[in-house]
Design a protein around this motif. Structure first.
Motif, PDB file in Angstrom:
ATOM      1  N   PRO A 143     -10.655 -10.904 -75.654  1.00 15.44           N
ATOM      2  CA  PRO A 143     -11.846 -11.466 -75.009  1.00 15.44           C
ATOM      3  C   PRO A 143     -11.823 -12.997 -75.126  1.00 15.44           C
ATOM      4  O   PRO A 143     -10.876 -13.558 -75.703  1.00 15.44           O
ATOM      5  N   GLU A 144     -12.849 -13.639 -74.610  1.00 14.55           N
ATOM      6  CA  GLU A 144     -13.058 -15.079 -74.835  1.00 14.55           C
ATOM      7  C   GLU A 144     -14.281 -15.219 -75.734  1.00 14.55           C
ATOM      8  O   GLU A 144     -15.285 -14.550 -75.509  1.00 14.55           O
ATOM      9  N   TYR A 145     -14.149 -16.069 -76.744  1.00 16.86           N
ATOM     10  CA  TYR A 145     -15.296 -16.372 -77.595  1.00 16.86           C
ATOM     11  C   TYR A 145     -15.591 -17.871 -77.500  1.00 16.86           C
ATOM     12  O   TYR A 145     -14.688 -18.691 -77.720  1.00 16.86           O
ATOM     13  N   ALA A 146     -16.857 -18.204 -77.246  1.00 15.49           N
ATOM     14  CA  ALA A 146     -17.294 -19.610 -77.234  1.00 15.49           C
ATOM     15  C   ALA A 146     -16.317 -20.491 -76.449  1.00 15.49           C
ATOM     16  O   ALA A 146     -15.862 -21.525 -76.937  1.00 15.49           O
ATOM     17  N   PHE A 147     -16.028 -20.042 -75.257  1.00 11.91           N
ATOM     18  CA  PHE A 147     -15.163 -20.785 -74.320  1.00 11.91           C
ATOM     19  C   PHE A 147     -13.746 -20.998 -74.830  1.00 11.91           C
ATOM     20  O   PHE A 147     -13.060 -21.936 -74.411  1.00 11.91           O
TER      21      PHE A 147
ATOM     22  N   ALA B  63      -9.834  -9.943 -71.101  1.00  3.05           N
ATOM     23  CA  ALA B  63     -10.904  -9.075 -70.606  1.00  3.05           C
ATOM     24  C   ALA B  63     -12.203  -9.564 -71.206  1.00  3.05           C
ATOM     25  O   ALA B  63     -12.426  -9.430 -72.409  1.00  3.05           O
ATOM     26  N   SER B  64     -13.053 -10.157 -70.378  1.00  6.82           N
ATOM     27  CA  SER B  64     -14.202 -10.837 -70.926  1.00  6.82           C
ATOM     28  C   SER B  64     -15.317 -10.867 -69.897  1.00  6.82           C
ATOM     29  O   SER B  64     -15.243 -10.198 -68.865  1.00  6.82           O
ATOM     30  N   THR B  65     -16.329 -11.676 -70.175  1.00  9.35           N
ATOM     31  CA  THR B  65     -17.378 -11.861 -69.177  1.00  9.35           C
ATOM     32  C   THR B  65     -16.873 -12.850 -68.131  1.00  9.35           C
ATOM     33  O   THR B  65     -16.793 -12.540 -66.943  1.00  9.35           O
ATOM     34  N   GLY B  66     -16.520 -14.043 -68.606  1.00  5.59           N
ATOM     35  CA  GLY B  66     -15.884 -15.041 -67.738  1.00  5.59           C
ATOM     36  C   GLY B  66     -14.396 -15.052 -68.077  1.00  5.59           C
ATOM     37  O   GLY B  66     -13.574 -14.487 -67.366  1.00  5.59           O
ATOM     38  N   GLY B  67     -14.076 -15.699 -69.178  1.00  7.47           N
ATOM     39  CA  GLY B  67     -12.734 -15.581 -69.740  1.00  7.47           C
ATOM     40  C   GLY B  67     -11.708 -16.593 -69.244  1.00  7.47           C
ATOM     41  O   GLY B  67     -10.597 -16.639 -69.765  1.00  7.47           O
TER      42      GLY B  67
ATOM     43  N   VAL C  15     -15.845  -7.549 -67.556  1.00  7.55           N
ATOM     44  CA  VAL C  15     -15.120  -6.318 -67.914  1.00  7.55           C
ATOM     45  C   VAL C  15     -16.062  -5.160 -68.223  1.00  7.55           C
ATOM     46  O   VAL C  15     -15.760  -4.010 -67.890  1.00  7.55           O
ATOM     47  N   ARG C  16     -17.233  -5.462 -68.785  1.00  7.86           N
ATOM     48  CA  ARG C  16     -18.145  -4.356 -69.133  1.00  7.86           C
ATOM     49  C   ARG C  16     -18.596  -3.585 -67.904  1.00  7.86           C
ATOM     50  O   ARG C  16     -18.820  -2.381 -67.967  1.00  7.86           O
TER      51      ARG C  16
HETATM   52  C1  LIG Z   1     -19.393 -14.670 -80.438  1.00  7.26           C
HETATM   53  C2  LIG Z   1     -19.165 -14.344 -79.005  1.00  7.26           C
HETATM   54  C3  LIG Z   1     -18.916 -15.363 -78.113  1.00  7.26           C
HETATM   55  C4  LIG Z   1     -18.648 -15.078 -76.782  1.00  7.26           C
HETATM   56  N1  LIG Z   1     -18.333 -16.086 -75.927  1.00  7.26           N
HETATM   57  C5  LIG Z   1     -17.920 -15.787 -74.691  1.00  7.26           C
HETATM   58  C6  LIG Z   1     -17.447 -16.817 -73.817  1.00  7.26           C
HETATM   59  O1  LIG Z   1     -17.428 -17.992 -74.140  1.00  7.26           O
HETATM   60  N2  LIG Z   1     -16.984 -16.449 -72.607  1.00  7.26           N
HETATM   61  C7  LIG Z   1     -16.957 -15.143 -72.187  1.00  7.26           C
HETATM   62  O2  LIG Z   1     -16.485 -14.863 -71.094  1.00  7.26           O
HETATM   63  N3  LIG Z   1     -17.434 -14.154 -72.972  1.00  7.26           N
HETATM   64  C8  LIG Z   1     -17.898 -14.445 -74.205  1.00  7.26           C
HETATM   65  N4  LIG Z   1     -18.346 -13.458 -75.031  1.00  7.26           N
HETATM   66  C9  LIG Z   1     -18.387 -12.089 -74.521  1.00  7.26           C
HETATM   67  C10 LIG Z   1     -17.127 -11.398 -74.866  1.00  7.26           C
HETATM   68  O3  LIG Z   1     -16.153 -11.860 -74.028  1.00  7.26           O
HETATM   69  C11 LIG Z   1     -17.358  -9.920 -74.717  1.00  7.26           C
HETATM   70  O4  LIG Z   1     -17.788  -9.533 -75.957  1.00  7.26           O
HETATM   71  C12 LIG Z   1     -16.114  -9.302 -74.198  1.00  7.26           C
HETATM   72  O5  LIG Z   1     -16.384  -8.948 -72.889  1.00  7.26           O
HETATM   73  C13 LIG Z   1     -15.627  -8.166 -75.023  1.00  7.26           C
HETATM   74  O6  LIG Z   1     -16.455  -7.071 -74.891  1.00  7.26           O
HETATM   75  P1  LIG Z   1     -16.961  -6.256 -76.167  1.00  7.26           P
HETATM   76  O7  LIG Z   1     -17.981  -7.117 -76.844  1.00  7.26           O
HETATM   77  O8  LIG Z   1     -17.534  -5.028 -75.552  1.00  7.26           O
HETATM   78  O9  LIG Z   1     -15.745  -6.008 -76.987  1.00  7.26           O
HETATM   79  C14 LIG Z   1     -18.655 -13.725 -76.340  1.00  7.26           C
HETATM   80  C15 LIG Z   1     -18.921 -12.708 -77.257  1.00  7.26           C
HETATM   81  C16 LIG Z   1     -19.168 -12.995 -78.561  1.00  7.26           C
HETATM   82  C17 LIG Z   1     -19.410 -11.866 -79.518  1.00  7.26           C
END
Ligand SMILES: Cc1cc2nc3c(=O)[nH]c(=O)nc-3n(C[C@H](O)[C@H](O)[C@H](O)COP(=O)(O)O)c2cc1C
Length: 146
Positions: free
Chosen positions: A50-54, A83-87, A116-117
């Motif tokens: 996934p992507e976390y905090a960009f 696989a993320s929201t933006g990513g 992805v969700r």
């Molecule tokens: C701490 C945290 C930061 C996140 N930051 C981003 C982000 O910067 N960009 C993004 O696309 N998704 C972000 N997300 C969403 C994750 O990408 C999302 O959790 C991912 O789709 C994985 O799905 P899951 O939580 O069901 O495993 C973040 C999630 C968490 C928990």
């Protein structure tokens, strides 16, 4: 994966200590030697993140930092799925990181799955037909690369 392809899932990310160049040698902490051993045994590597905090999740980036000196990825067929929201940011950074560690990556073995969700069913399996098709195509390209 087609019949005949064996794969294992690496489950040690949370054990890998923070990268420290002072102890980055041939006798590193055991989770690091285990990581390097598993990488060296593999004919190819699939990374899904996934992507976390960009950015790239810290635990993954940390593990990759331990592979710079060992050359574990050098010439290794690799597939990348973000696989993320933006990513986009993590995906772009991962392509650069994998380039820096000389992984064998092609555009056909990289895939960004956004929102992805919304593409999974309630048990977490990809249900969106277009995404499934892209994953199949990535798997085929990856196997060809191997
Ligand atoms: C701490 C945290 C930061 C996140 N930051 C981003 C982000 O910067 N960009 C993004 O696309 N998704 C972000 N997300 C969403 C994750 O990408 C999302 O959790 C991912 O789709 C994985 O799905 P899951 O939580 O069901 O495993 C973040 C999630 C968490 C928990």
């Amino acid at each position: 994966m087609p019949v005949g392809i064996n794969y294992t899932t690496y489950d040690g990310l949370r054990e890998v200590p923070a990268f420290d160049p002072g102890i980055d040698n041939d006798n590193p902490p055991s989770p690091v030697s285990d990581l390097r051993k598993q990488l060296s045994r593999a004919d190819g590597i699939i990374i899904c993140t996934p992507e976390y905090a960009f950015g790239v999740p810290g635990a993954l980036k940390n593990a990759l930092d331990w592979t710079v000196s060992s050359g574990s990825f050098s010439g290794k067929p690799t597939a990348l799925i973000t696989a993320s929201t933006g990513g986009e940011n993590a995906h772009e950074a991962m392509v650069k990181i994998l380039g820096a560690i000389d992984a064998k990556l092609t555009p056909e073995t990289t895939l960004l799955i956004q929102f992805v969700r919304s593409k999974m069913d309630s048990s977490g399996i990809i249900a969106d037909p277009e995404t499934l098709q892209k994953l199949q195509s990535l798997a085929d390209s990856f196997i060809n690369l191997v």
